[in-house]
Design an enzyme around this catalytic site. Structure first.
Site, PDB file in Angstrom:
ATOM      1  N   LYS A  81       0.829  -1.195   0.000  1.00  0.00           N
ATOM      2  CA  LYS A  81       0.000   0.000   0.000  1.00  0.00           C
ATOM      3  C   LYS A  81       0.880   1.268   0.000  1.00  0.00           C
ATOM      4  O   LYS A  81       2.098   1.188   0.168  1.00  0.00           O
ATOM      5  CB  LYS A  81      -0.939  -0.020   1.213  1.00  0.00           C
ATOM      6  CG  LYS A  81      -1.877  -1.233   1.215  1.00  0.00           C
ATOM      7  CD  LYS A  81      -2.689  -1.335  -0.063  1.00  0.00           C
ATOM      8  CE  LYS A  81      -3.979  -2.127   0.063  1.00  0.00           C
ATOM      9  NZ  LYS A  81      -3.805  -3.604   0.105  1.00  0.00           N
TER      10      LYS A  81
HETATM   11  C1  LIG Z   1      -5.144  -4.407   0.709  1.00  0.00           C
HETATM   12  C2  LIG Z   1      -6.615  -4.289   0.723  1.00  0.00           C
HETATM   13  C3  LIG Z   1      -7.396  -4.770   1.775  1.00  0.00           C
HETATM   14  C4  LIG Z   1      -6.856  -5.618   2.889  1.00  0.00           C
HETATM   15  O1  LIG Z   1      -5.772  -5.148   3.538  1.00  0.00           O
HETATM   16  P1  LIG Z   1      -4.743  -6.143   4.296  1.00  0.00           P
HETATM   17  O2  LIG Z   1      -4.005  -5.207   5.170  1.00  0.00           O
HETATM   18  O3  LIG Z   1      -3.875  -6.776   3.246  1.00  0.00           O
HETATM   19  O4  LIG Z   1      -5.561  -7.123   5.039  1.00  0.00           O
HETATM   20  C5  LIG Z   1      -8.756  -4.533   1.766  1.00  0.00           C
HETATM   21  N1  LIG Z   1      -9.325  -3.876   0.753  1.00  0.00           N
HETATM   22  C6  LIG Z   1      -8.626  -3.427  -0.292  1.00  0.00           C
HETATM   23  C7  LIG Z   1      -9.317  -2.679  -1.367  1.00  0.00           C
HETATM   24  C8  LIG Z   1      -7.249  -3.638  -0.359  1.00  0.00           C
HETATM   25  O5  LIG Z   1      -6.573  -3.222  -1.428  1.00  0.00           O
END
Ligand SMILES: *Cc1c(COP(=O)(O)O)cnc(C)c1O
Length: 349
Positions: A162
């Site tokens: 992210k």
């Molecule tokens: C990455 C992501 C998640 C989940 O996040 P994690 O920290 O990997 O559990 C949920 N929704 C979206 C749209 C994502 O891109």
């Protein structure tokens, strides 16, 4: 450990420090850190009183975490079409509302946002909770409000891919004190966090452990200071690519809802036909561009490849509420989504 051990920690409170930084940057009264973005979605749903049998509206184009967080609490994921914003189509959302609907969960996919104004109007009309999944769009905004802060609750992920990361981690934000208190208690076994003797704290309701660790939070403290710097880098790169692609015949771009500013984590574009898209995608891959996705074929982000959800393949028995009330997605018509995600739109019209 983010709670307690007051004398041993010598004044270090990394999770608290990061929560303060997040709530300030996101212009929200409260932030609750948890162990992942998926955990943030689950905790947000539980904190808003969502439970077994309740229906949560979510898009056909999103990460699997959306339905995982819903199924985890025995609630029912109701898949709804996306439009040329690549996010929930508000009129399809309104058609999908039933007496069991509790939440509308738009996902701000690939750096840009859902039609938040239209969705908020619908939520107000039907008395539903608006829960924004801003995991892929942190730092973007809508009508001057940071994404995640426009609805009743907003969620972020700080996993390793992210815009900012804790290694692993997530957060929810809200202006609702009750939701925040629920999230604070629920994500730590129901601890009420009153006083400074952890063992003597009471448990007003059942909880779970979705805590973030101090180590992960420490990484996040360093990262959030750089969020705006990262956003600027992303925007500059986006603009270079956007300008180059704008000159190519046949290429068009997703609609950005009026009043919205992207976080520029992705650049999304359409080609005129599925055949051409597949060819262009392959050529880009062969040319070494491995971060270009044809989402229609993606195993993790589009309903077409979610056969484990469609067939409800689980390790143990699922709750009766889910077994009885889950729509039969093998028979659903999501051709409106397919048009945009496969990019066969222009050909078939
Ligand atoms: C990455 C992501 C998640 C989940 O996040 P994690 O920290 O990997 O559990 C949920 N929704 C979206 C749209 C994502 O891109």
């Amino acid at each position: 450990m983010r709670y307690g051990f007051d004398s041993a920690r010598k004044g270090h409170w990394k999770a608290k420090e990061l929560e303060e930084a997040i709530s300030k940057r996101m212009q929200s009264k409260y932030a609750q850190l948890v162990s992942s973005g998926t955990a943030a979605l689950t905790v947000a749903l539980v904190s808003a009183g969502v439970g077994a049998g309740d229906e949560v509206i979510m898009p056909t184009f999103t990460f699997v975490a959306s339905f995982e967080s819903i199924l985890a609490i025995g609630a029912i994921p109701i898949l709804v079409d996306v439009d040329e914003t690549l996010t929930l189509n508000p009129s399809s959302v309104e058609k999908a509302i039933t007496k069991n609907t509790k939440v509308v969960m738009p996902v701000h996919m690939c750096g840009s946002m859902a039609d938040l104004k239209a969705l908020k109007t619908i939520c107000e009309k039907y008395n539903l909770i608006l829960l924004e999944d801003a995991c892929q769009a942190i730092g973007g905004s809508f009508e001057g409000k940071p994404l995640g802060s426009y609805g009743d609750l907003g969620c972020f992920s700080f996993d390793y891919v992210k815009t900012i990361t804790c290694g692993e981690g997530g957060a929810l934000i809200t202006n609702n004190l009750e939701y925040y208190k629920n999230a604070d208690h629920y994500s730590d076994h129901g601890h009420d966090h009153v006083g400074n003797n952890r063992g003597a704290e009471t448990h007003p309701f059942l909880g779970y452990n979705f805590r973030i660790s101090e180590l992960n939070a420490a990484v996040g403290c360093a990262q959030i200071r750089r969020l705006d710097e990262f956003l600027e880098i992303q925007e500059n790169n986006y603009n270079i690519l956007y300008k180059a692609l704008s000159d190519v015949d046949g290429i068009s771009f997703r609609r950005i809802p009026k009043g919205g500013i992207q976080n520029y984590s992705f650049l999304n574009f359409f080609l005129p036909t599925e055949v051409l898209t597949r060819r262009a995608h392959k050529a880009l891959g062969d040319g070494g561009v491995d971060a270009c996705f044809y989402w229609y074929d993606n195993n993790w982000h589009y309903y077409r490849k979610w056969e484990h959800l469609i067939n409800l393949t689980s390790l143990g028995k699922l709750p009766d509420d889910i077994n009885k009330n889950m729509p039969d997605y093998s028979k659903s018509d999501f051709s409106e989504s397919d048009k945009w995600i496969s990019m066969d739109h222009f050909q078939s019209n």
